[in-house]
Design a protein around this motif. Structure first.
Motif, short mmCIF file in Angstrom:
data_model
loop_
_atom_site.label_atom_id
_atom_site.label_comp_id
_atom_site.label_asym_id
_atom_site.label_seq_id
_atom_site.Cartn_x
_atom_site.Cartn_y
_atom_site.Cartn_z
N UNK A 35 5.86 -3.52 18.89
CA UNK A 35 6.07 -2.94 17.52
C UNK A 35 4.92 -2.32 16.98
N UNK A 36 5.22 -1.03 16.49
CA UNK A 36 4.19 -0.21 15.72
C UNK A 36 4.32 -0.05 14.39
N UNK A 37 3.20 -0.41 13.66
CA UNK A 37 3.34 -0.37 12.10
C UNK A 37 3.41 1.04 11.77
N UNK B 142 1.03 -1.15 0.12
CA UNK B 142 -0.07 0.12 -0.05
C UNK B 142 0.68 1.12 -0.08
N UNK B 143 2.11 1.21 0.61
CA UNK B 143 2.54 2.63 0.97
C UNK B 143 3.98 2.62 0.45
N UNK B 144 4.66 3.47 -0.03
CA UNK B 144 5.82 3.77 -0.40
C UNK B 144 6.89 3.58 0.65
N UNK B 145 6.61 3.82 1.87
CA UNK B 145 7.30 3.84 3.03
C UNK B 145 6.39 2.66 4.03
N UNK B 146 6.83 1.67 4.10
CA UNK B 146 6.41 0.76 5.07
C UNK B 146 7.41 0.30 5.92
N UNK B 147 7.19 0.31 7.13
CA UNK B 147 8.12 -0.42 8.15
C UNK B 147 7.33 -0.39 9.54
N UNK B 148 8.22 -0.57 10.58
CA UNK B 148 7.68 -0.41 11.99
C UNK B 148 8.86 0.37 12.93
#
Length: 281
Positions: free
Chosen positions: A230-232, A210-216
């Motif tokens: 963890x926080x998405x 969905x996102x260009x920047x996806x991490x946690x």
């Protein structure tokens, strides 16, 4: 062990908190709510015996899910909170004078009602702030139907069982992205990866699509035992790369006095241990 509350969320691991005094015990249509006094953590809220928040360490969780996206964004004025019936998330969001409107969507009115009575320190007046619009509704249905335009969406859900399960689905995340303004940020609670790896893995798979920047990012919260939580993080903007000096300036302007959050902690929280980084693929 009748004077202990034992959480059995995990199949092969349990934790217990001593009950000094039981303050509230009732079942709503959705879940069993209990509040009790503990010598170390103060008042403790459990839903179906799973610890949700405590007076002692709730600030860590609430600060990291609010100040990180709001200060990284830099111009957030409209915020949506999904869940958060105890009012702690709203309390921290509303500390930002730049935030002009907060929509809080909580499925269970009973959580709000008893939190105001039995856990007033958590909301600390947030429910009376005119900037807060409290909506009693299913979070997934709200996200599907909302006009959106939110700069930050915070998913303060329970674990992916029962009423909270729908908030971990691909369709919900897709609807949440649609409800974001340009370069808006979606953050989620994703459990303790050491004990709940699939929870984070599944969210990151959806975020990556969905996102260009996806991490946690992570924080260590004592009552969420088993390692860091963890926080998405999902956005199409560049907020994650906000330099430390810029964060420090925004932090100073916001005049916050947090228990846990600092701009340096903010930056460091995105540095992931190897086992968590591997879950992100």
């Amino acid at each position: 062990m009748s004077d202990w509350s034992t959480e059995k969320l995990h199949a092969d691991y349990a934790q217990s908190l001593r009950i000094d005094r039981l303050l509230y015990d009732s079942e709503t249509a959705h879940q069993r709510l209990r509040v009790f006094q503990n010598p170390t953590f103060g008042r403790v809220l459990t839903l179906d015996d799973v610890v949700q928040t405590t007076e002692g360490d709730n600030a860590i969780y609430h600060e990291m899910l609010t100040h990180v996206p709001i200060l990284a964004h830099g111009a957030a004025s409209r915020v949506c909170i999904v869940g958060g019936g105890d009012g702690g998330m709203a309390r921290e969001v509303l500390k930002h004078a730049s935030v002009t409107h907060v929509t809080m969507v909580e499925i269970d009115a009973g959580v709000v009602e008893f939190s105001r009575q039995y856990l007033p320190a958590l909301s600390n007046g947030a429910f009376d702030d005119p900037r807060l619009n409290l909506v009693i509704a299913d979070g997934a249905a709200f996200m599907r139907d909302t006009d959106g335009g939110f700069d930050v969406i915070i998913v303060d859900s329970t674990d992916p069982i029962g009423p909270g399960e729908v908030l971990f689905t691909d369709s919900f995340y897709g609807q949440a992205k649609r409800a974001l303004a340009q370069n808006g940020i979606l953050v989620t609670q994703n459990g303790v990866p050491f004990l709940q790896p699939d929870e984070l893995r599944n969210t990151m798979r959806a975020f990556s699509a969905l996102f260009a920047d996806a991490t946690c990012y992570t924080a260590t919260i004592p009552t969420y035992a088993g390692g860091p939580m963890a926080f998405g993080w999902g956005t199409d903007g560049a907020a994650r790369s906000t330099p430390l000096d810029v964060l420090e300036g925004r932090f100073a302007d916001a005049a916050l006095d947090p228990f846990y959050y600092t701009p340096a902690v903010h930056r460091a929280a995105f540095a992931l241990p190897g086992y968590i980084a591997r879950l992100l693929g």
